[in-house]
Design an enzyme around this catalytic site. Structure first.
Site, PDB file in Angstrom:
ATOM      1  CB  SER A 130      13.186   5.966 -85.386  1.00 57.56           C
ATOM      2  OG  SER A 130      14.481   5.807 -85.945  1.00 57.56           O
ATOM      3  CG  LEU A 182      -9.284   6.059 -87.005  1.00 60.68           C
ATOM      4  CD1 LEU A 182      -8.384   4.965 -87.560  1.00 60.68           C
ATOM      5  CD2 LEU A 182     -10.056   6.745 -88.134  1.00 60.68           C
ATOM      6  CG  HIS A 224      -4.743   3.468 -83.749  1.00 56.12           C
ATOM      7  ND1 HIS A 224      -3.841   2.433 -83.629  1.00 56.12           N
ATOM      8  CD2 HIS A 224      -5.969   2.905 -83.761  1.00 56.12           C
ATOM      9  CE1 HIS A 224      -4.493   1.282 -83.593  1.00 56.12           C
ATOM     10  NE2 HIS A 224      -5.788   1.541 -83.673  1.00 56.12           N
ATOM     11  NE  ARG A 225      -3.911   7.950 -76.245  1.00 62.26           N
ATOM     12  CZ  ARG A 225      -4.344   6.714 -76.033  1.00 62.26           C
ATOM     13  NH1 ARG A 225      -3.796   5.725 -76.707  1.00 62.26           N
ATOM     14  NH2 ARG A 225      -5.300   6.470 -75.166  1.00 62.26           N
ATOM     15  CD  GLN A 259     -20.399  14.655 -91.971  1.00 64.47           C
ATOM     16  OE1 GLN A 259     -20.880  13.627 -91.519  1.00 64.47           O
ATOM     17  NE2 GLN A 259     -20.584  15.045 -93.229  1.00 64.47           N
ATOM     18  CB  SER A 260     -18.612  19.144 -86.768  1.00 65.60           C
ATOM     19  OG  SER A 260     -19.265  19.646 -85.620  1.00 65.60           O
ATOM     20  NE  ARG A 285     -20.604  23.797 -80.934  1.00 62.97           N
ATOM     21  CZ  ARG A 285     -19.727  24.637 -80.396  1.00 62.97           C
ATOM     22  NH1 ARG A 285     -18.425  24.418 -80.536  1.00 62.97           N
ATOM     23  NH2 ARG A 285     -20.134  25.691 -79.706  1.00 62.97           N
ATOM     24  CG  ASN A 330       4.491   8.177 -88.269  1.00 60.51           C
ATOM     25  OD1 ASN A 330       4.563   6.953 -88.163  1.00 60.51           O
ATOM     26  ND2 ASN A 330       4.544   8.972 -87.198  1.00 60.51           N
ATOM     27  NE  ARG A 370      -7.705  -0.640 -83.685  1.00 60.24           N
ATOM     28  CZ  ARG A 370      -8.522  -0.583 -82.642  1.00 60.24           C
ATOM     29  NH1 ARG A 370      -9.425  -1.525 -82.470  1.00 60.24           N
ATOM     30  NH2 ARG A 370      -8.417   0.395 -81.751  1.00 60.24           N
TER      31      ARG A 370
END
Length: 229
Positions: free
Chosen positions: A56, A78, A81-82, A89-90, A92, A158, A169
């Protein structure tokens, strides 16, 4: 070609982790601990934390990577992995008229496959351009783009999340592209924080045994050679 660079990380990360761990059992404050702990004490405590799996306190330090030359296939994996932060890069707002794309090794090495692959990417480019010329907004024209389209992303983890990311991975059973990314990332963090990431990598490298059971890659002995490098 994947390009990844560790662009920022917590200053003196191993001392921060050791200080946080020591604070739990100390009557004095964090600032005083950080100033008074010797390098030997830091190393001893970090090694103990890692060996006991008390992870922790690793959450107090973070590492930020700039990643380029990867596909949308990779970034879809990727972001699973929350416990991390992402800025991508958008499609949109950024024009994809001349998008680059990633070619999987099995495509480039299979006779006749890359010609078909390249032809489809060119067809997608043409249709994307035509849609935009017709007045379709980029945010809607992007629906025709392939998962192979190259993208760029900034990712911050972190240290605890990074160890989990590497365990999954860097494994030989992970998808080739994200495994290549993970291998490049682990190499860089080992230089930045060698104690924290001493045996970071696939689960077998970190723990000494393979968790995949009957689905193992069969290369445990080879992977264990990566320990303590």
């Amino acid at each position: 070609m994947i390009k990844v660079k560790l662009i920022q990380y917590t200053k003196d990360p191993e001392r921060v982790v050791a200080m946080a761990a020591r604070l739990c059992y100390s009557p004095i404050g964090a600032e005083e601990l950080a100033e008074t702990m010797s390098d030997v004490q830091v190393e001893k405590l970090v090694n103990k934390i890692i060996s006991l799996g008390h992870a922790s306190t690793l959450e107090h330090v973070s590492f930020t990577f700039a990643i380029e030359g990867v596909s949308r296939v990779l970034t879809h994996q990727l972001v699973r992995h929350r416990i991390a932060s992402y800025s991508q890069q958008s499609q949109r707002y950024v024009s994809e008229h001349d998008f680059e794309y990633i070619v999987p090794p099995t495509v480039s090495s299979t006779p006749g496959a890359q010609a078909k692959f390249d032809a489809l990417m060119e067809q997608i480019r043409v249709v994307y351009d035509e849609l935009v010329e017709l007045g379709v907004h980029k945010e809607d024209a992007r629906y025709v783009l392939a998962n192979a389209a190259e993208t760029k992303i900034v990712a911050t983890f972190n240290a605890r999340s990074l160890q989990n990311f590497f365990a999954l991975r860097c494994c030989n059973r992970a998808h080739w592209e994200i495994r290549e990314l993970a291998d490049k990332m682990v190499e860089q963090v080992k230089h930045a924080a060698p104690l924290l990431f001493k045996n970071a990598g696939a689960s077998c490298v970190a723990t000494g045994h393979c968790p995949e059971g009957s689905m193992t890659c069969g290369k445990l002995a080879e992977m264990l050679k990566l320990r303590d490098l």
